[in-house]
Design a protein around this motif. Structure first.
Motif, PDB file in Angstrom:
ATOM      1  N   CYS A 173       0.833  -1.211   0.000  1.00 31.95           N
ATOM      2  CA  CYS A 173       0.000   0.000   0.000  1.00 31.95           C
ATOM      3  C   CYS A 173       0.858   1.248   0.000  1.00 31.95           C
ATOM      4  CB  CYS A 173      -0.904   0.003   1.237  1.00 31.95           C
ATOM      5  SG  CYS A 173      -1.952   1.467   1.327  1.00 31.95           S
ATOM      6  N   PRO A 174       0.816   2.072  -1.043  1.00 31.57           N
ATOM      7  CA  PRO A 174      -0.042   2.004  -2.239  1.00 31.57           C
ATOM      8  C   PRO A 174       0.253   0.848  -3.176  1.00 31.57           C
ATOM      9  CG  PRO A 174       0.817   4.220  -1.929  1.00 31.57           C
ATOM     10  CD  PRO A 174       1.579   3.325  -1.002  1.00 31.57           C
ATOM     11  N   GLY A 175       1.389   0.177  -3.064  1.00 27.15           N
ATOM     12  CA  GLY A 175       1.688  -0.964  -3.920  1.00 27.15           C
ATOM     13  C   GLY A 175       2.637  -0.609  -5.052  1.00 27.15           C
ATOM     14  N   THR A 176       3.490  -1.591  -5.358  1.00 24.13           N
ATOM     15  CA  THR A 176       4.456  -1.436  -6.464  1.00 24.13           C
ATOM     16  C   THR A 176       4.489  -2.761  -7.234  1.00 24.13           C
ATOM     17  OG1 THR A 176       6.268  -2.266  -5.090  1.00 24.13           O
ATOM     18  CG2 THR A 176       5.872   0.111  -5.051  1.00 24.13           C
ATOM     19  N   SER A 196       3.970  -5.711   7.560  1.00 24.25           N
ATOM     20  CA  SER A 196       3.786  -4.700   8.599  1.00 24.25           C
ATOM     21  C   SER A 196       2.469  -3.968   8.329  1.00 24.25           C
ATOM     22  CB  SER A 196       4.990  -3.738   8.572  1.00 24.25           C
ATOM     23  OG  SER A 196       4.910  -2.804   9.619  1.00 24.25           O
ATOM     24  N   HIS A 197       2.415  -2.704   8.693  1.00 26.38           N
ATOM     25  CA  HIS A 197       1.201  -1.913   8.460  1.00 26.38           C
ATOM     26  C   HIS A 197       1.566  -0.568   7.857  1.00 26.38           C
ATOM     27  CE1 HIS A 197      -0.083  -4.792  11.600  1.00 26.38           C
ATOM     28  NE2 HIS A 197      -1.172  -4.828  10.835  1.00 26.38           N
ATOM     29  N   LEU A 198       0.656  -0.040   7.095  1.00 24.59           N
ATOM     30  CA  LEU A 198       0.809   1.306   6.557  1.00 24.59           C
ATOM     31  C   LEU A 198       0.989   2.265   7.728  1.00 24.59           C
ATOM     32  CD1 LEU A 198       0.630   3.187   4.057  1.00 24.59           C
ATOM     33  CD2 LEU A 198      -1.792   3.445   4.631  1.00 24.59           C
ATOM     34  N   ALA A 203      -4.006  -0.652   8.214  1.00 30.89           N
ATOM     35  CA  ALA A 203      -3.989  -1.265   6.872  1.00 30.89           C
ATOM     36  C   ALA A 203      -2.696  -2.069   6.690  1.00 30.89           C
ATOM     37  CB  ALA A 203      -4.073  -0.179   5.805  1.00 30.89           C
ATOM     38  N   GLU A 204      -2.764  -3.153   5.897  1.00 31.79           N
ATOM     39  CA  GLU A 204      -1.518  -3.886   5.652  1.00 31.79           C
ATOM     40  C   GLU A 204      -0.608  -3.120   4.708  1.00 31.79           C
ATOM     41  OE1 GLU A 204      -1.628  -7.983   4.224  1.00 31.79           O
ATOM     42  OE2 GLU A 204       0.533  -7.938   3.801  1.00 31.79           O
ATOM     43  N   ASP A 205       0.689  -3.177   5.008  1.00 27.65           N
ATOM     44  CA  ASP A 205       1.737  -2.758   4.094  1.00 27.65           C
ATOM     45  C   ASP A 205       2.970  -3.565   4.499  1.00 27.65           C
ATOM     46  OD1 ASP A 205       3.602   0.259   3.210  1.00 27.65           O
ATOM     47  OD2 ASP A 205       3.052  -1.511   2.026  1.00 27.65           O
TER      48      ASP A 205
END
Ligand SMILES: O=C(NC/C=C/[C@H]1O[C@@H](n2ccc(=O)cc2)[C@H](O)[C@@H]1O)c1cc([N+](=O)[O-])cc(O)c1O
Ligand SMILES: [Mg+2]
Length: 214
Positions: A173-176, A196-198, A203-205
């Protein structure tokens, strides 16, 4: 007249952090962004993963793509050995001006070279301009559609050596997606995902750590 978010982040640092104390600068930004106003710093949770990678690699040369307000710049530089150098690229002059002041407040200006401009323009010039051979660690946290082209550019410019580490923020998130697809399927990299988290949210990141195999 209205201030910008980076200006409000700098004000929080100058109000709440101790000059010359990088960890207090990091804490002041996290407190502000968690309780007052979200901002796109790597943050405290992913920041701990960043810290562990920096400590493990103990890099002499670091490249950061995307300074923003200097949060991760300060976080990384505070863990570097005395003669190590960190080069950070920032495209937006307003962000760069704030980041310089955040870096100065932390007392880390002598370890950090902030370069203003686009990564695609500057990556091919780093060797000649700064006498860099290769980078031990690269932290990718700039425009998400630039992660892949800039990684290919670093390869082409001979800025990576066997064992160089790429650490990429925001791979969920936002993602690549194009970067992840490339790096996870390339025989030239060994990758590991740190879930981890954003920053400052539920939110997941996560961070993708990749070793260049040469
Ligand atoms: O979009 C994100 N980051 C883009 C960062 C961009 C930064 O990199 C600089 N740059 C420097 C050099 C260049 O060549 C180009 C840009 C830009 O001038 C900006 O300072 C982002 C977004 C979220 N989010 O939740 O939405 C969360 C995150 O952690 C993020 O990192
Ligand atoms: Mg990020």
């Amino acid at each position: 007249t209205q201030t910008t978010r980076p200006q409000r982040i700098l004000a929080a640092v100058q109000k709440n952090a101790t000059r010359g104390d990088p960890r207090s600068v990091v804490k002041a930004i996290d407190q502000f962004c968690r309780h007052k106003e979200w901002a796109m710093n790597v943050g405290d949770e992913k920041g701990c993963i960043l810290d562990s990678v920096v400590t493990e690699v103990n890099p002499a040369t670091v490249l950061e793509l995307g300074t923003y307000c200097g949060y991760s710049t300060v976080r990384i530089a505070s863990l570097l050995p005395s003669h190590a150098k960190l080069i950070t690229l920032e495209f937006d002059p307003g962000n760069a001006a704030i980041a310089r002041q955040v870096i100065a407040w932390a007392g880390l200006a002598d370890k950090i070279q902030l370069v203003e401009g686009a990564s695609g323009d500057w990556i091919p010039k780093l060797k000649e301009k700064f006498g860099i051979e290769t980078f031990d660690l690269v932290f990718l946290d700039h425009w998400k559609d630039r992660y892949l082209p800039d990684t290919k550019l670093m390869e082409e410019c001979g800025l990576l050596r066997k064992g160089s580490i790429l650490l990429a923020d925001n791979v969920i998130c936002p993602g690549t997606p194009d970067y992840l697809e490339y790096i996870r399927n390339s025989p030239r990299y060994k990758s590991q995902y740190f879930k981890s988290h954003l920053e400052y949210t539920k939110a997941e990141d996560g961070l993708e750590k990749s070793v260049f195999l040469g």
